[in-house]
Design a protein around this motif. Structure first.
Motif, short mmCIF file in Angstrom:
data_model
loop_
_atom_site.label_atom_id
_atom_site.label_comp_id
_atom_site.label_asym_id
_atom_site.label_seq_id
_atom_site.Cartn_x
_atom_site.Cartn_y
_atom_site.Cartn_z
N GLU A 7 11.28 -7.87 28.92
CA GLU A 7 12.26 -8.97 28.93
C GLU A 7 12.66 -9.36 27.51
O GLU A 7 13.84 -9.59 27.22
CB GLU A 7 11.68 -10.17 29.67
N GLU A 60 17.98 -9.20 35.74
CA GLU A 60 16.60 -8.97 36.17
C GLU A 60 16.10 -7.71 35.47
O GLU A 60 16.72 -6.65 35.58
CB GLU A 60 16.53 -8.80 37.70
N LYS A 63 6.83 -8.91 30.26
CA LYS A 63 7.35 -9.86 29.28
C LYS A 63 7.88 -9.14 28.04
O LYS A 63 8.90 -9.56 27.46
CB LYS A 63 6.25 -10.85 28.87
N ASP A 117 15.73 -12.82 35.22
CA ASP A 117 14.90 -13.17 34.06
C ASP A 117 15.68 -13.77 32.90
O ASP A 117 15.16 -14.61 32.16
CB ASP A 117 14.16 -11.91 33.55
N ASP A 173 9.46 -17.65 37.51
CA ASP A 173 10.07 -16.47 38.13
C ASP A 173 10.91 -16.76 39.37
O ASP A 173 11.34 -15.84 40.05
CB ASP A 173 8.96 -15.47 38.52
N SER A 182 12.96 -16.74 32.90
CA SER A 182 11.61 -16.56 33.45
C SER A 182 10.55 -17.15 32.54
O SER A 182 9.51 -17.62 33.02
CB SER A 182 11.34 -15.07 33.69
N GLU A 202 14.60 -11.85 44.62
CA GLU A 202 15.50 -11.15 43.70
C GLU A 202 16.60 -10.43 44.47
O GLU A 202 17.76 -10.44 44.05
CB GLU A 202 14.69 -10.17 42.84
#
Length: 276
Positions: A159, A210, A156, A196, A191, A186, A228
């Protein structure tokens, strides 16, 4: 004792000493490597040069484990498997991470310097190191890719760093309107989307990002899901993998675009079990 294998107790002592120095290093505290070496000589009756080289071996193991290491101890390879185990045991004592995600400072993200993605390793002029197979062997043995994938906090934070980078890049290009439209998919939807962040190029073309984040070096293996990969293939023109590495020391980055197997070897790591 020159030429003799290091015992378990010797490995434990030098690994603990290395981790102590690495803690000082990461926190910006001053420490004296020579003093640490002399103290170890008195504990384990090894020479200064032998201890110095073993510190370099520990750097190499940490490199294989996808972790950061002391820059002054250049990784040296052909280490014993017993040293791998000693380093991993010390890592587990710290919760499995050199820098626990709870200790990473995300408050500086908004003031952080822009990310400048570099060419991916497969497109640089530098060949992979001769020791790559040994490092990848360590990564497989201790499931480095799976461990990083389970580190939700680190993921996280990566991201969020990329989200801020995308917003800053669009504002710098005079596209405040697009910067406001970026979605952290995300975080908002979970997810399942196969990426993301939904961002844009300055021309308004979609960027489906991503993010893959690790503390290790640029070739540390990472986990990617079947979903993905499927979305990457289906949305080839828009999908991009944004790779952050060396995150705990200040992230560096590169981007990969489909087809991913042009850049990396994809290995199936899980199976579905069903009753017939």
């Amino acid at each position: 004792m020159a030429g003799e294998d290091w015992s378990e107790s010797e490995n434990a002592a030098i690994v603990a000493d290395y981790f102590a120095m690495l803690g000082y290093d990461l926190s910006g505290q001053r420490y004296n490597k020579a003093a640490h070496n002399r103290d170890l000589q008195s504990q384990i009756a090894r020479s200064r040069g032998s201890i110095e080289f073993k510190h370099q071996n520990i750097s190499a193991v940490l490199m294989g484990l996808g972790e950061t290491w002391i820059a002054g101890y250049k990784p040296a390879f052909n280490f014993q498997a017993s040293l791998e185990d000693a380093v991993n045991r010390q890592l587990q004592k710290q919760g499995g991470w050199i820098v626990p995600p709870t200790q990473m400072n995300t408050s500086t993200f908004h003031e952080a310097a822009p990310l400048w993605p570099e060419p991916p390793p497969t497109q640089r002029n530098t060949p992979p190191p001769d020791e790559l197979e040994q490092m990848l062997g360590v990564a497989r043995k201790f499931d480095v890719a799976g461990r990083d994938a389970r580190n939700r906090a680190l993921g996280k934070m990566g991201e969020e760093r990329v989200l801020l980078h995308e917003q800053s890049a669009l504002r710098s290009a005079g596209r405040d309107d697009l910067a406001r439209e970026i979605d952290w998919v995300s975080a908002e939807e979970g997810d399942g989307a196969g990426y993301d962040i939904r961002s844009f190029t300055p021309q308004g073309k979609p960027r489906l990002i991503e993010v893959k984040t690790t503390n290790g070096w640029e070739r540390t293996p990472f986990h990617i899901s079947r979903n993905e990969l499927a979305v990457a293939e289906d949305q080839r023109e828009d999908w991009v993998l944004f790779r952050l590495y060396q995150f705990s020391r200040g992230p560096r980055a590169f981007e990969l675009r489909p087809p991913l197997d042009a850049h990396v070897s994809l290995t199936a790591t899980s199976f579905t079990a069903r009753f017939d």
